[in-house]
Write an enzyme that holds these catalytic residues in place. Structure first.
Site, PDB file in Angstrom:
ATOM      1  N   LYS A 111      17.934  32.463  48.424  1.00 25.93           N
ATOM      2  CA  LYS A 111      18.021  32.952  49.803  1.00 25.93           C
ATOM      3  C   LYS A 111      16.680  32.923  50.501  1.00 25.93           C
ATOM      4  O   LYS A 111      16.602  32.673  51.699  1.00 25.93           O
ATOM      5  CB  LYS A 111      18.576  34.381  49.837  1.00 25.93           C
ATOM      6  CG  LYS A 111      20.068  34.453  49.619  1.00 25.93           C
ATOM      7  CD  LYS A 111      20.625  35.805  50.035  1.00 25.93           C
ATOM      8  CE  LYS A 111      22.124  35.863  49.782  1.00 25.93           C
ATOM      9  NZ  LYS A 111      22.674  37.208  49.932  1.00 25.93           N
ATOM     10  N   LYS A 195      28.284  25.766  45.424  1.00 30.08           N
ATOM     11  CA  LYS A 195      29.390  26.725  45.508  1.00 30.08           C
ATOM     12  C   LYS A 195      29.848  26.883  46.952  1.00 30.08           C
ATOM     13  O   LYS A 195      29.060  26.699  47.885  1.00 30.08           O
ATOM     14  CB  LYS A 195      28.994  28.075  44.892  1.00 30.08           C
ATOM     15  CG  LYS A 195      28.039  28.872  45.709  1.00 30.08           C
ATOM     16  CD  LYS A 195      27.878  30.310  45.185  1.00 30.08           C
ATOM     17  CE  LYS A 195      26.957  31.031  46.174  1.00 30.08           C
ATOM     18  NZ  LYS A 195      26.581  32.359  45.839  1.00 30.08           N
ATOM     19  N   LYS A 198      29.442  31.243  52.537  1.00 33.36           N
ATOM     20  CA  LYS A 198      29.471  31.581  53.961  1.00 33.36           C
ATOM     21  C   LYS A 198      28.340  30.901  54.711  1.00 33.36           C
ATOM     22  O   LYS A 198      28.417  30.704  55.921  1.00 33.36           O
ATOM     23  CB  LYS A 198      29.275  33.094  54.151  1.00 33.36           C
ATOM     24  CG  LYS A 198      30.424  33.969  53.698  1.00 33.36           C
ATOM     25  CD  LYS A 198      30.006  35.452  53.796  1.00 33.36           C
ATOM     26  CE  LYS A 198      30.964  36.354  53.048  1.00 33.36           C
ATOM     27  NZ  LYS A 198      30.430  37.694  52.821  1.00 33.36           N
TER      28      LYS A 198
END
Ligand code: TYM
Length: 334
Positions: A111, A195, A198
């Site tokens: 992230k 994966k 969102k």
């Protein structure tokens, strides 16, 4: 005793991975164990969230829980920030967890990217709050997708170190991640090695719970595959990640094993009947859920009543743990 706890962040539209990796399992487990399911609004603000939208995003996750079958008479459903014991325990855990443990967390690395010095401190200690979410209820079972496994290992490390440092053997249980089944790691529809997420910039990479029938059919039709016919065994699919992913999704949505699904389509290509049938399955399931979500979202008072009652029950369960922890740590007045 056995207790389930899990949660989802209110940070945008839920997708098939969230549904199969988490929501479906919550609904099943509420019939087997005492179950606490929350909306992780405190985790959400580790990256910027528009204050004008956060409350409605919390309600939307609650609506998704209810629409996918969580029953407030069986499961305690609540917003994380309404139970301050999570944050209070998280502080104590910040002093138990080691910097080296957090340095190893791959989700932070993913992230934060190149400029980790610009991220919030909260994003870094995020997994410590997650450990507090779980252990403030002394939960033993945590249904999550594969991507949360490392956070669960950290939770166990924190529990073990607390029990050891304060000489309270067995005070915190070492909770188990429940990640079995074909839904635990749903991959992007565009790339079988990433994966479903969102944050993927391509909306075609995921099926959103609120997508309409046309969008779902189109995304599945466009989903990346290969031209080879489907083989007989799953073993033969190991170098065909996109194919394996679609078989897994089909299996999870139809509650069958991947081997069983594969057997039905052996020798065929994807376009023939596999993709249309998968689209039908997804449309049937998502259509019912999104319809119910819309109904619930038009009645925010009903959702708020459920969340308020859930928060009260959750506080009753969390408060005794926190009182014990304060005593164990030696805080004044405890
Ligand atoms: P979050 O909000 O990112 O995701 C919610 C749940 O969806 C699962 N998931 C997937 N499962 C299968 N395939 C995928 N592609 C996929 N993408 C997401 C996640 O594994 C998760 O179960 N840190 C958590 C929220 C949290 C939590 C907790 C969970 C906070 N405290 C305590 C359990 C216990 C998160 O960010 O999930």
């Amino acid at each position: 005793s056995r207790r389930v706890l899990s949660g989802v962040q209110p940070t945008g539209a839920l997708h098939l991975g969230n549904y199969l990796g988490a929501l479906v399992k919550f609904t099943r487990l509420q019939n087997e164990m005492e179950t606490f399911i929350f909306v992780a609004d405190m985790h959400a603000i580790t990256v910027w969230q528009d204050p004008k939208l956060l409350t409605s995003q919390v309600r939307e996750i609650a609506a998704a829980y209810l629409a996918s079958g969580l029953d407030p008479a069986k499961a305690t459903i609540f917003p994380q920030s309404a139970v301050p014991e999570h944050a209070q325990l998280a502080w104590v855990f910040n002093c138990v967890a080691r910097l080296g443990w957090l340095d190893r967390m791959t989700q932070f690395k993913d992230k934060a990217g190149k400029h980790k010095e610009r991220e919030s401190v909260g994003l870094y200690t995020y997994p410590v709050l997650q450990a507090a979410d779980i252990l403030v209820y002394k939960a033993t079972h945590v249904p999550v997708g594969e991507d949360q496994r490392q956070h669960l290992e950290l939770t166990r490390d924190i529990a073990a170190k607390f029990n050891h440092d304060f000489d309270v053997p067995g005070f915190f249980p070492l909770p188990e991640a429940l990640t079995e089944g074909p839904g635990a790691r749903i991959m992007s529809l565009r790339d079988g090695s990433a994966k479903m997420s969102k944050s993927d910039p391509s909306d075609n990479s995921r099926l959103n719970l609120m997508d309409d029938a046309d969008a779902i059919s189109q995304k599945i039709r466009k989903a990346r595959t290969d031209p080879d016919p489907l083989p007989e065994t799953l073993e033969e699919l190991k170098d065909r990640p996109e194919a394996l992913n679609l078989i897994g999704i089909y299996a999870a949505l139809s509650e069958r094993t991947a081997a069983d699904v594969l057997a039905e389509f052996t020798g065929q290509g994807f376009g023939q009947s596999f993709k249309p049938m998968l689209a039908d399955l997804a449309v049937a399931r998502f259509g019912a859920i999104s319809g119910e979500m819309r109904r619930l979202m038009s009645q925010p008072d009903e959702i708020d009543r459920i969340l308020a009652a859930g928060a009260e029950k959750a506080r009753e369960a969390a408060a005794p743990t926190l009182a014990e922890v304060k005593k164990i740590v030696g805080f004044w007045g405890s």
